[in-house]
Design a protein around this motif. Structure first.
Motif, PDB file in Angstrom:
ATOM      1  N   SER A  51      35.866  50.316  36.547  1.00 52.73           N
ATOM      2  CA  SER A  51      35.167  51.430  35.916  1.00 52.73           C
ATOM      3  C   SER A  51      36.038  52.659  35.717  1.00 52.73           C
ATOM      4  O   SER A  51      35.633  53.600  35.065  1.00 52.73           O
ATOM      5  CB  SER A  51      33.940  51.809  36.750  1.00 52.73           C
ATOM      6  N   SER A  52      37.245  52.679  36.286  1.00 50.71           N
ATOM      7  CA  SER A  52      38.096  53.861  36.145  1.00 50.71           C
ATOM      8  C   SER A  52      39.188  53.608  35.122  1.00 50.71           C
ATOM      9  O   SER A  52      39.575  52.470  34.860  1.00 50.71           O
ATOM     10  CB  SER A  52      38.716  54.222  37.499  1.00 50.71           C
ATOM     11  N   GLY A  53      39.686  54.669  34.518  1.00 48.59           N
ATOM     12  CA  GLY A  53      40.779  54.542  33.548  1.00 48.59           C
ATOM     13  C   GLY A  53      40.274  54.358  32.135  1.00 48.59           C
ATOM     14  O   GLY A  53      39.084  54.138  31.888  1.00 48.59           O
ATOM     15  N   TRP A  54      41.197  54.484  31.182  1.00 49.96           N
ATOM     16  CA  TRP A  54      40.842  54.385  29.768  1.00 49.96           C
ATOM     17  C   TRP A  54      40.727  52.947  29.294  1.00 49.96           C
ATOM     18  O   TRP A  54      39.916  52.630  28.444  1.00 49.96           O
ATOM     19  CB  TRP A  54      41.903  55.099  28.918  1.00 49.96           C
ATOM     20  N   THR A  55      41.545  52.087  29.851  1.00 43.07           N
ATOM     21  CA  THR A  55      41.549  50.694  29.421  1.00 43.07           C
ATOM     22  C   THR A  55      40.843  49.842  30.461  1.00 43.07           C
ATOM     23  O   THR A  55      41.267  49.809  31.618  1.00 43.07           O
ATOM     24  CB  THR A  55      42.997  50.186  29.258  1.00 43.07           C
TER      25      THR A  55
END
Length: 199
Positions: A113-117
């Motif tokens: 769920s974290s980060g752009w990708t």
């Protein structure tokens, strides 16, 4: 002929032997302070040993034992050469949430769920980013790969905070032999996906 008797031990030698044995077991770095400590506590040796017992023995956790499922990691070198399968016993009876987290991440637990990708929330394809020979191998950072990322299988649920970390469980165990698994975190209640295995 006069009977000879064995030489009497030097005064205080049994206290010295006792302190040497204690420090040998609990804190070998203190062995060079034995004589100075005995001088400082001369006549108060009972106080010394009571203090040491409180200081050291009360902090010792029990040996690591437990029951639960087993998981495995298929290991390979950077070039793809297979090293074999590492089978890990989880102590779900002692730390159920921690064991569940590791098991779910071995199996694959959705998308990070974290980060752009979006990245798979799994240990598959991740590396041991830190290996200290004779001490630990640390891995499980599937978001950044350098020991600064990762999140638990509980991310996005009520069992984790906004950063996907879950709380510590209260059971303590000694890390006193090879092959023990433990969570690697950045302080209290910051368990994510990173783990270490004692070497």
């Amino acid at each position: 002929a006069a009977a000879s008797s064995p030489a009497s031990p030097a005064p205080g030698s049994s206290r010295r032997d006792r302190l040497v044995a204690f420090y040998t077991k609990h804190n070998p770095a203190k062995l060079d302070t034995v004589d100075a400590t005995l001088v400082k506590y001369a006549g108060r040796e009972d106080e010394l040993f009571a203090s040491l017992k409180r200081k050291y023995e009360s902090y010792l956790a029990p040996h690591a034992t437990g029951e639960g499922p087993k998981c495995y990691l298929d290991l390979e070198k950077g070039g793809g050469e297979a090293l074999g399968r590492l089978t890990i016993q989880l102590f779900a009876d002692k730390v159920p949430k921690t064991a569940g987290n590791f098991r779910k991440l071995c199996e694959g637990a959705g998308v990070c769920s974290s980060g752009w990708t979006p990245k798979p929330r799994t240990y598959a394809g991740t590396a041991f980013h830190r290996v200290v020979a004779g001490f630990v191998a640390q891995g499980g950072d599937f978001t950044r790969g350098d020991g600064t990322g990762g999140e638990s299988a509980y991310a996005g649920t009520n069992d984790a905070d906004a950063k996907g970390r879950f709380a510590d469980e209260s059971h303590r165990m000694r890390h006193d032999r090879r092959g023990l698994l433990s969570m690697a975190n950045s302080g209290p209640n910051t368990n994510g996906s990173q783990f270490f295995i004692t070497l």
